[in-house]
Write a protein that holds these residues in place. Sequence first.
Motif, PDB file in Angstrom:
ATOM      1  N   ILE A 342       0.856  -1.189   0.000  1.00  0.00           N
ATOM      2  CA  ILE A 342       0.000   0.000   0.000  1.00  0.00           C
ATOM      3  C   ILE A 342       0.885   1.229   0.000  1.00  0.00           C
ATOM      4  O   ILE A 342       1.936   1.271   0.648  1.00  0.00           O
ATOM      5  CB  ILE A 342      -0.917   0.018   1.238  1.00  0.00           C
ATOM      6  CG1 ILE A 342      -1.808  -1.229   1.240  1.00  0.00           C
ATOM      7  CG2 ILE A 342      -1.773   1.279   1.284  1.00  0.00           C
ATOM      8  CD1 ILE A 342      -2.648  -1.364   2.494  1.00  0.00           C
ATOM      9  N   CYS A 343       0.455   2.243  -0.753  1.00  0.00           N
ATOM     10  CA  CYS A 343       1.191   3.507  -0.825  1.00  0.00           C
ATOM     11  C   CYS A 343       1.111   4.226   0.508  1.00  0.00           C
ATOM     12  O   CYS A 343       0.027   4.337   1.103  1.00  0.00           O
ATOM     13  CB  CYS A 343       0.615   4.370  -1.946  1.00  0.00           C
ATOM     14  SG  CYS A 343       1.396   6.008  -2.060  1.00  0.00           S
ATOM     15  N   ASP A 344       2.251   4.736   0.982  1.00  0.00           N
ATOM     16  CA  ASP A 344       2.287   5.440   2.257  1.00  0.00           C
ATOM     17  C   ASP A 344       1.603   6.798   2.191  1.00  0.00           C
ATOM     18  O   ASP A 344       1.192   7.334   3.233  1.00  0.00           O
ATOM     19  CB  ASP A 344       3.738   5.641   2.704  1.00  0.00           C
ATOM     20  CG  ASP A 344       4.363   4.360   3.232  1.00  0.00           C
ATOM     21  OD1 ASP A 344       3.625   3.366   3.362  1.00  0.00           O
ATOM     22  OD2 ASP A 344       5.604   4.348   3.487  1.00  0.00           O
ATOM     23  N   GLU A 345       1.465   7.369   1.006  1.00  0.00           N
ATOM     24  CA  GLU A 345       0.910   8.713   0.881  1.00  0.00           C
ATOM     25  C   GLU A 345      -0.617   8.691   0.735  1.00  0.00           C
ATOM     26  O   GLU A 345      -1.335   9.393   1.449  1.00  0.00           O
ATOM     27  CB  GLU A 345       1.538   9.419  -0.333  1.00  0.00           C
ATOM     28  CG  GLU A 345       3.048   9.627  -0.219  1.00  0.00           C
ATOM     29  CD  GLU A 345       3.395  10.633   0.857  1.00  0.00           C
ATOM     30  OE1 GLU A 345       4.529  10.568   1.371  1.00  0.00           O
ATOM     31  OE2 GLU A 345       2.549  11.468   1.189  1.00  0.00           O
ATOM     32  N   CYS A 346      -1.082   7.887  -0.218  1.00  0.00           N
ATOM     33  CA  CYS A 346      -2.525   7.914  -0.510  1.00  0.00           C
ATOM     34  C   CYS A 346      -3.238   6.634  -0.115  1.00  0.00           C
ATOM     35  O   CYS A 346      -4.474   6.548  -0.197  1.00  0.00           O
ATOM     36  CB  CYS A 346      -2.766   8.217  -1.982  1.00  0.00           C
ATOM     37  SG  CYS A 346      -2.114   6.949  -3.084  1.00  0.00           S
ATOM     38  N   GLY A 347      -2.519   5.596   0.270  1.00  0.00           N
ATOM     39  CA  GLY A 347      -3.133   4.346   0.689  1.00  0.00           C
ATOM     40  C   GLY A 347      -3.539   3.447  -0.443  1.00  0.00           C
ATOM     41  O   GLY A 347      -4.176   2.412  -0.209  1.00  0.00           O
ATOM     42  N   VAL A 354       6.161  -1.934  -8.785  1.00  0.00           N
ATOM     43  CA  VAL A 354       6.129  -0.544  -8.317  1.00  0.00           C
ATOM     44  C   VAL A 354       6.698  -0.457  -6.912  1.00  0.00           C
ATOM     45  O   VAL A 354       7.441   0.478  -6.568  1.00  0.00           O
ATOM     46  CB  VAL A 354       4.697   0.007  -8.370  1.00  0.00           C
ATOM     47  CG1 VAL A 354       4.623   1.404  -7.765  1.00  0.00           C
ATOM     48  CG2 VAL A 354       4.188   0.022  -9.798  1.00  0.00           C
ATOM     49  N   TYR A 355       6.402  -1.452  -6.095  1.00  0.00           N
ATOM     50  CA  TYR A 355       6.903  -1.456  -4.718  1.00  0.00           C
ATOM     51  C   TYR A 355       8.438  -1.542  -4.706  1.00  0.00           C
ATOM     52  O   TYR A 355       9.107  -0.794  -3.997  1.00  0.00           O
ATOM     53  CB  TYR A 355       6.283  -2.634  -3.962  1.00  0.00           C
ATOM     54  CG  TYR A 355       6.842  -2.812  -2.565  1.00  0.00           C
ATOM     55  CD1 TYR A 355       6.382  -2.026  -1.505  1.00  0.00           C
ATOM     56  CD2 TYR A 355       7.836  -3.760  -2.319  1.00  0.00           C
ATOM     57  CE1 TYR A 355       6.905  -2.187  -0.234  1.00  0.00           C
ATOM     58  CE2 TYR A 355       8.369  -3.926  -1.054  1.00  0.00           C
ATOM     59  CZ  TYR A 355       7.895  -3.136  -0.012  1.00  0.00           C
ATOM     60  OH  TYR A 355       8.429  -3.290   1.247  1.00  0.00           O
ATOM     61  N   LYS A 364      10.669   4.181   0.459  1.00  0.00           N
ATOM     62  CA  LYS A 364       9.351   3.880   1.013  1.00  0.00           C
ATOM     63  C   LYS A 364       8.415   3.533  -0.127  1.00  0.00           C
ATOM     64  O   LYS A 364       8.629   3.962  -1.261  1.00  0.00           O
ATOM     65  CB  LYS A 364       8.795   5.058   1.812  1.00  0.00           C
ATOM     66  CG  LYS A 364       8.672   6.343   1.026  1.00  0.00           C
ATOM     67  CD  LYS A 364       8.183   7.479   1.908  1.00  0.00           C
ATOM     68  CE  LYS A 364       8.092   8.797   1.128  1.00  0.00           C
ATOM     69  NZ  LYS A 364       7.580   9.889   1.975  1.00  0.00           N
ATOM     70  N   PRO A 365       7.347   2.763   0.144  1.00  0.00           N
ATOM     71  CA  PRO A 365       6.419   2.372  -0.930  1.00  0.00           C
ATOM     72  C   PRO A 365       5.531   3.538  -1.343  1.00  0.00           C
ATOM     73  O   PRO A 365       4.870   4.161  -0.505  1.00  0.00           O
ATOM     74  CB  PRO A 365       5.615   1.237  -0.310  1.00  0.00           C
ATOM     75  CG  PRO A 365       5.695   1.466   1.159  1.00  0.00           C
ATOM     76  CD  PRO A 365       7.016   2.098   1.429  1.00  0.00           C
ATOM     77  N   LEU A 366       5.538   3.861  -2.637  1.00  0.00           N
ATOM     78  CA  LEU A 366       4.705   4.924  -3.203  1.00  0.00           C
ATOM     79  C   LEU A 366       4.095   4.424  -4.490  1.00  0.00           C
ATOM     80  O   LEU A 366       4.711   3.653  -5.233  1.00  0.00           O
ATOM     81  CB  LEU A 366       5.531   6.182  -3.478  1.00  0.00           C
ATOM     82  CG  LEU A 366       6.171   6.891  -2.271  1.00  0.00           C
ATOM     83  CD1 LEU A 366       7.065   8.021  -2.754  1.00  0.00           C
ATOM     84  CD2 LEU A 366       5.093   7.414  -1.321  1.00  0.00           C
TER      85      LEU A 366
END
Length: 375
Positions: A342-347, A354-355, A364-366
């Motif tokens: 899961i993206c840390d910014e938008c979930g 991508v990860y 970090k994952p985005l």
Amino acid sequence: MENNSNAIAEIQKKYAGCNLLMPAATEVQLNPFYKITVMEVTADLSENSGDIFKVGSVKTGTTQQGKDIWEETYSPAKPLLMKIAAAAGIQFDPDHTYGTKIDANTYKAKAYGAMRMPDGTGKTHADEKVICLDDEEANYRVEFMDKSIKGITDEKAAKAAAEMFKGNWIDAKNKWGKACKAYVIDDCDREKYIERSVLVNMTLLRKTAAAKAMTGAILRVIRALTGMKGQYTKKELQKPFAIPRVTFSPDYTDPEVRKAMLSQGMNSIGSLFGAAPTIAAIPDALTGRERDEFNPEEFADNPAFASDEAMVEENAGGEQNWFDETPQQNSESEANEQTGYICDECGAQISDKVYSYSINKFGKPLCVRCQRGAH
């Protein structure tokens, strides 16, 4: 081709107040690569010059009255021979030109010389000279004994002996057959005359025996290499000695010479490092196949030779960047997949690729959209 001439007459006129030590030279360019140089050496015929010494007389003819005509002859001495050797370019090998003392009364000298001939080849000659003091003393004793008995024919020597020893004058002929006055030593002074004459000459010879042996060997080599005669008349010696030499002297102003020298230089480099090997094509006659005249560029647009993969790539318009947004169908399929990232910014849920990229790039994952905002 340029002709540089330094005639002996011009040099003597220009340097009339100088003592010329070097011979004059005349140079002529034979061709773009070689030139001929003629060195001229003139003998000094004055009485005290030292270039020549009298050796005798030769019969040159007969008068109408039947009398013989004699002409004095001379031989080149050391100074003249050394000038000729310098003009001819004679070189002596120091390792093979030396003198040795065989015993207390014997000296031996060897000389080894070389010169370049007019055709460019080299010529060498070796010779030696031996002086034995015992033999020389015996020769002196016989010589002065003959003089004391038969008479001293040399005018200066006879007058000097007459002042020191008793004797009488007689009519005689000298060694060249000419009539002269000779002085005969009396018996009472004959032994004294002989012993003193031998003593004087041997004293001088003992001091100079080694040098005389070496000089004799060197002069013999010079005479042999240049082919000089043993004696000349004064008329012959009035003409200069000419020594021709051919040397390699390229005319660098000639473009053909520069081209040839450059080509030779390139060939020398190839000989030193080796030339690149050339692979010869196998003749068609050896393969047994006919020569193929097919030119692929002429059939580039022919559909008969078109590739299916090339047509697919051309229609696809190139590769797709995985950063670009995927079609809706792919997005829906990825949404249905539970990756757990899961993206840390938008979930938003993100894929494995991508990860991995986001962790390596941003730590970090985005998701793709948040990655673009992070730049």
